[in-house]
Design a protein around this motif. Structure first.
Motif, PDB file in Angstrom:
ATOM      1  N   PRO A  75       3.172  30.648  47.545  1.00  0.00           N
ATOM      2  CA  PRO A  75       1.743  30.573  47.225  1.00  0.00           C
ATOM      3  C   PRO A  75       1.422  29.593  46.110  1.00  0.00           C
ATOM      4  CG  PRO A  75       2.707  32.567  46.318  1.00  0.00           C
ATOM      5  CD  PRO A  75       3.758  31.937  47.173  1.00  0.00           C
ATOM      6  N   GLY A  76       2.434  29.209  45.323  1.00  0.00           N
ATOM      7  CA  GLY A  76       2.211  28.341  44.175  1.00  0.00           C
ATOM      8  C   GLY A  76       1.603  29.133  43.007  1.00  0.00           C
ATOM      9  N   PRO A  77       1.704  28.621  41.807  1.00  0.00           N
ATOM     10  CA  PRO A  77       2.511  27.455  41.460  1.00  0.00           C
ATOM     11  C   PRO A  77       3.999  27.753  41.542  1.00  0.00           C
ATOM     12  CG  PRO A  77       1.595  28.480  39.470  1.00  0.00           C
ATOM     13  CD  PRO A  77       1.007  29.207  40.636  1.00  0.00           C
ATOM     14  N   GLY A  93     -10.567  37.037  43.760  1.00  0.00           N
ATOM     15  CA  GLY A  93      -9.713  35.851  43.606  1.00  0.00           C
ATOM     16  C   GLY A  93      -8.363  36.195  42.998  1.00  0.00           C
ATOM     17  N   GLY A  94      -8.031  37.497  43.004  1.00  0.00           N
ATOM     18  CA  GLY A  94      -6.764  37.967  42.434  1.00  0.00           C
ATOM     19  C   GLY A  94      -7.034  38.951  41.318  1.00  0.00           C
ATOM     20  N   ASP A  95      -6.578  40.206  41.502  1.00  0.00           N
ATOM     21  CA  ASP A  95      -6.802  41.232  40.469  1.00  0.00           C
ATOM     22  C   ASP A  95      -5.466  41.852  40.088  1.00  0.00           C
ATOM     23  OD1 ASP A  95      -6.722  42.525  43.060  1.00  0.00           O
ATOM     24  OD2 ASP A  95      -7.428  44.366  42.084  1.00  0.00           O
ATOM     25  N   GLY A  96      -4.979  41.519  38.897  1.00  0.00           N
ATOM     26  CA  GLY A  96      -3.739  42.109  38.375  1.00  0.00           C
ATOM     27  C   GLY A  96      -2.638  42.103  39.414  1.00  0.00           C
ATOM     28  N   THR A  97      -2.053  43.283  39.647  1.00  0.00           N
ATOM     29  CA  THR A  97      -1.022  43.402  40.678  1.00  0.00           C
ATOM     30  C   THR A  97      -1.616  43.967  41.968  1.00  0.00           C
ATOM     31  OG1 THR A  97      -0.424  45.600  39.886  1.00  0.00           O
ATOM     32  CG2 THR A  97       0.806  43.745  38.970  1.00  0.00           C
ATOM     33  N   GLY A  98      -2.946  43.833  42.101  1.00  0.00           N
ATOM     34  CA  GLY A  98      -3.634  44.433  43.261  1.00  0.00           C
ATOM     35  C   GLY A  98      -3.557  43.580  44.505  1.00  0.00           C
ATOM     36  N   GLU A  99      -4.554  42.722  44.706  1.00  0.00           N
ATOM     37  CA  GLU A  99      -4.613  41.934  45.942  1.00  0.00           C
ATOM     38  C   GLU A  99      -5.089  40.501  45.663  1.00  0.00           C
ATOM     39  OE1 GLU A  99      -5.229  42.830  49.795  1.00  0.00           O
ATOM     40  OE2 GLU A  99      -5.608  44.979  49.575  1.00  0.00           O
ATOM     41  N   HIS A 100      -4.810  39.648  46.621  1.00  0.00           N
ATOM     42  CA  HIS A 100      -5.267  38.246  46.605  1.00  0.00           C
ATOM     43  C   HIS A 100      -5.570  37.902  48.064  1.00  0.00           C
ATOM     44  CE1 HIS A 100      -5.931  34.193  45.569  1.00  0.00           C
ATOM     45  NE2 HIS A 100      -4.825  33.903  44.896  1.00  0.00           N
ATOM     46  N   PRO A 101      -6.682  38.445  48.585  1.00  0.00           N
ATOM     47  CA  PRO A 101      -6.891  38.381  50.041  1.00  0.00           C
ATOM     48  C   PRO A 101      -7.058  36.973  50.592  1.00  0.00           C
ATOM     49  CG  PRO A 101      -8.828  39.281  48.910  1.00  0.00           C
ATOM     50  CD  PRO A 101      -7.728  39.217  47.902  1.00  0.00           C
ATOM     51  N   THR A 102      -7.703  36.058  49.847  1.00  0.00           N
ATOM     52  CA  THR A 102      -7.885  34.721  50.431  1.00  0.00           C
ATOM     53  C   THR A 102      -6.558  33.952  50.478  1.00  0.00           C
ATOM     54  OG1 THR A 102      -8.625  33.787  48.304  1.00  0.00           O
ATOM     55  CG2 THR A 102     -10.336  34.538  49.835  1.00  0.00           C
ATOM     56  N   GLN A 103      -5.617  34.279  49.587  1.00  0.00           N
ATOM     57  CA  GLN A 103      -4.298  33.650  49.678  1.00  0.00           C
ATOM     58  C   GLN A 103      -3.590  34.114  50.953  1.00  0.00           C
ATOM     59  OE1 GLN A 103      -2.770  31.295  47.541  1.00  0.00           O
ATOM     60  NE2 GLN A 103      -1.339  31.169  49.261  1.00  0.00           N
ATOM     61  N   ALA A 104      -3.686  35.411  51.238  1.00  0.00           N
ATOM     62  CA  ALA A 104      -3.018  35.929  52.443  1.00  0.00           C
ATOM     63  C   ALA A 104      -3.629  35.321  53.705  1.00  0.00           C
ATOM     64  CB  ALA A 104      -3.121  37.450  52.475  1.00  0.00           C
ATOM     65  N   LEU A 105      -4.943  35.175  53.736  1.00  0.00           N
ATOM     66  CA  LEU A 105      -5.581  34.554  54.907  1.00  0.00           C
ATOM     67  C   LEU A 105      -5.130  33.102  55.044  1.00  0.00           C
ATOM     68  CD1 LEU A 105      -9.086  36.168  54.385  1.00  0.00           C
ATOM     69  CD2 LEU A 105      -7.707  36.436  56.460  1.00  0.00           C
ATOM     70  N   LEU A 127       0.152  43.392  53.991  1.00  0.00           N
ATOM     71  CA  LEU A 127      -0.878  44.150  54.707  1.00  0.00           C
ATOM     72  C   LEU A 127      -1.466  43.332  55.852  1.00  0.00           C
ATOM     73  CD1 LEU A 127      -2.703  45.782  51.642  1.00  0.00           C
ATOM     74  CD2 LEU A 127      -1.156  46.916  53.248  1.00  0.00           C
ATOM     75  N   LEU A 128      -1.767  42.050  55.592  1.00  0.00           N
ATOM     76  CA  LEU A 128      -2.412  41.236  56.620  1.00  0.00           C
ATOM     77  C   LEU A 128      -1.455  40.910  57.768  1.00  0.00           C
ATOM     78  CD1 LEU A 128      -4.834  39.619  57.640  1.00  0.00           C
ATOM     79  CD2 LEU A 128      -4.014  37.674  56.307  1.00  0.00           C
ATOM     80  N   LEU A 129      -0.243  40.503  57.432  1.00  0.00           N
ATOM     81  CA  LEU A 129       0.681  40.086  58.497  1.00  0.00           C
ATOM     82  C   LEU A 129       1.074  41.275  59.363  1.00  0.00           C
ATOM     83  CD1 LEU A 129       2.739  37.502  56.437  1.00  0.00           C
ATOM     84  CD2 LEU A 129       0.921  37.059  58.105  1.00  0.00           C
ATOM     85  N   GLU A 130       1.180  42.442  58.751  1.00  0.00           N
ATOM     86  CA  GLU A 130       1.444  43.652  59.541  1.00  0.00           C
ATOM     87  C   GLU A 130       0.239  43.970  60.435  1.00  0.00           C
ATOM     88  OE1 GLU A 130       2.977  46.948  57.229  1.00  0.00           O
ATOM     89  OE2 GLU A 130       2.199  48.346  58.711  1.00  0.00           O
TER      90      GLU A 130
END
Ligand code: CP
Length: 340
Positions: A283-285, A149-161, A196-199
């Motif tokens: 992505p908000g807020p 659900g979001g890890d530091g500066t790593g990834e937030h995959p469900t937001q990208a989807l 990553l996803l859009l590419e």
């Protein structure tokens, strides 16, 4: 807290045949195949249609008897709530661990906390944590699915989807579009997962922001990186403004809000450089009148609330993919409806 993080485990397990390999966790976009991402988006579209039409697929409550636990070490409105709404729509029970009132405050380690929740009957965990790599760490300690659900500066995959689904709805495709992501790129897990996803889906991704907020080469896949914001905006089909994440930065790294707005904030004149049917995402807020002129949030080109709504359908797809049909899922049931 130090988690002794090492290289992330792969997010996917190999499977025979042409069908996308089954997902065991959703830890990031890195590691997803294009067919897996397309299948998740197609399923999200199906769930959105099912919710709109109150179709039988939902009345069967496909995740009845399953329990999802959200474990958020950082604040959230959209991600946590949409996971709870998605779980309820699928017939699952959603439970939140209130971290600030939990035994985490007595010093309990992340792995002990998560193993406790698994022993209490969690069928899946959605984890948000300030440390990059925390979701991968969790996946190594649990036998149940972990969703990042979001890890530091790593990834937030469900937001990208969620963002990709919104682009698909607005523009009918992702492949071939120019997408400009603007602002505090370096600290943004949203920017990384989106790039990553859009590419992966065939878009041309441009990243632009203040010099101190630009990523090292290659850190965001093959995205083009430029200090020239106008170059990124020129002809863009999609513009995504990012939240300034002051909580993740050394003091003084970025300009103060007023200066940031005048140099990097988006207004209506900026959108004139873009494609006439540009889609504005955030992505908000939103820090109104910092990243985006508040008036643009009312503009028909702005899809911020559509992003929020799509978060439910995407999270339904992720939960059903990871927990449906006894844990795995049949990819063949949702691979044909993508339409891009
Ligand atoms: N976009 C996003 O992650 O929002 P929340 O922090 O409100 O979950």
């Amino acid at each position: 807290m130090s988690l002794s993080l090492s290289m992330p485990a792969p997010a996917v397990m190999p499977a025979p045949g042409d069908a996308p390999p089954a997902l065991r966790h959703l830890l990031g976009i890195r590691g997803l195949t294009r067919s897996q991402a397309e299948a998740l988006l197609a399923e999200a579209r199906s769930w959105k249609a099912a919710r709109a039409g109150r179709l039988q697929a939902l009345s069967r409550r496909p995740l009845a008897g399953r329990r999802i636990v959200t474990v958020f070490y950082e604040p959230s409105t959209r991600t946590m709530t949409s996971f709870h709404v998605a779980a309820a729509a699928l017939g699952a029970e959603a439970v939140d661990l209130p971290v600030s009132r939990s035994s985490v405050q007595k010093g309990e380690r992340l792995d002990d906390t998560l193993e406790t929740l698994e022993s209490l009957g969690a069928d899946a965990v959605v984890l948000r944590h300030p440390q990059t790599g925390a979701a991968h760490y969790a996946a190594r300690h649990l036998s149940i699915p972990v969703i990042n659900g979001g890890d530091g500066t790593g990834e937030h995959p469900t937001q990208a989807l969620t963002d990709a689904l919104t682009i698909l709805e607005r523009r009918g495709r992702v492949a071939g579009l120019k997408v400009a992501i603007l602002g505090d790129i370096r600290h943004s897990r949203v920017a990384r997962s989106n790039a990553l996803l859009l590419e992966l889906l065939g878009a041309e991704v441009w990243l632009s922001g203040p010099a101190a907020a630009l990523p090292p080469a290659g850190a965001f896949g093959g995205a083009r990186v430029t200090l020239n914001r106008d170059e990124a905006l020129e002809g863009a089909d999609v513009v995504m403004a990012l939240r300034v994440q002051r909580e993740r930065q050394a003091r003084g790294l970025l300009p103060p809000p007023g200066a940031y707005r005048s140099r990097w904030g988006l207004d209506a004149r900026d959108l004139e450089r873009c494609s006439p049917d540009v889609v504005l995402l955030h992505p908000g807020p939103v820090n109104r009148d910092v990243e985006v002129d508040g008036r643009l949030l009312e503009d028909p080109r702005c899809a911020v609330l559509q992003q929020v709504a799509n978060g439910v359908a995407v999270r339904m797809a992720v939960l059903h993919t990871l927990l449906g049909q006894g844990g795995g899922r049949s990819w063949s049931t949702c691979s044909s409806a993508a339409g891009w």
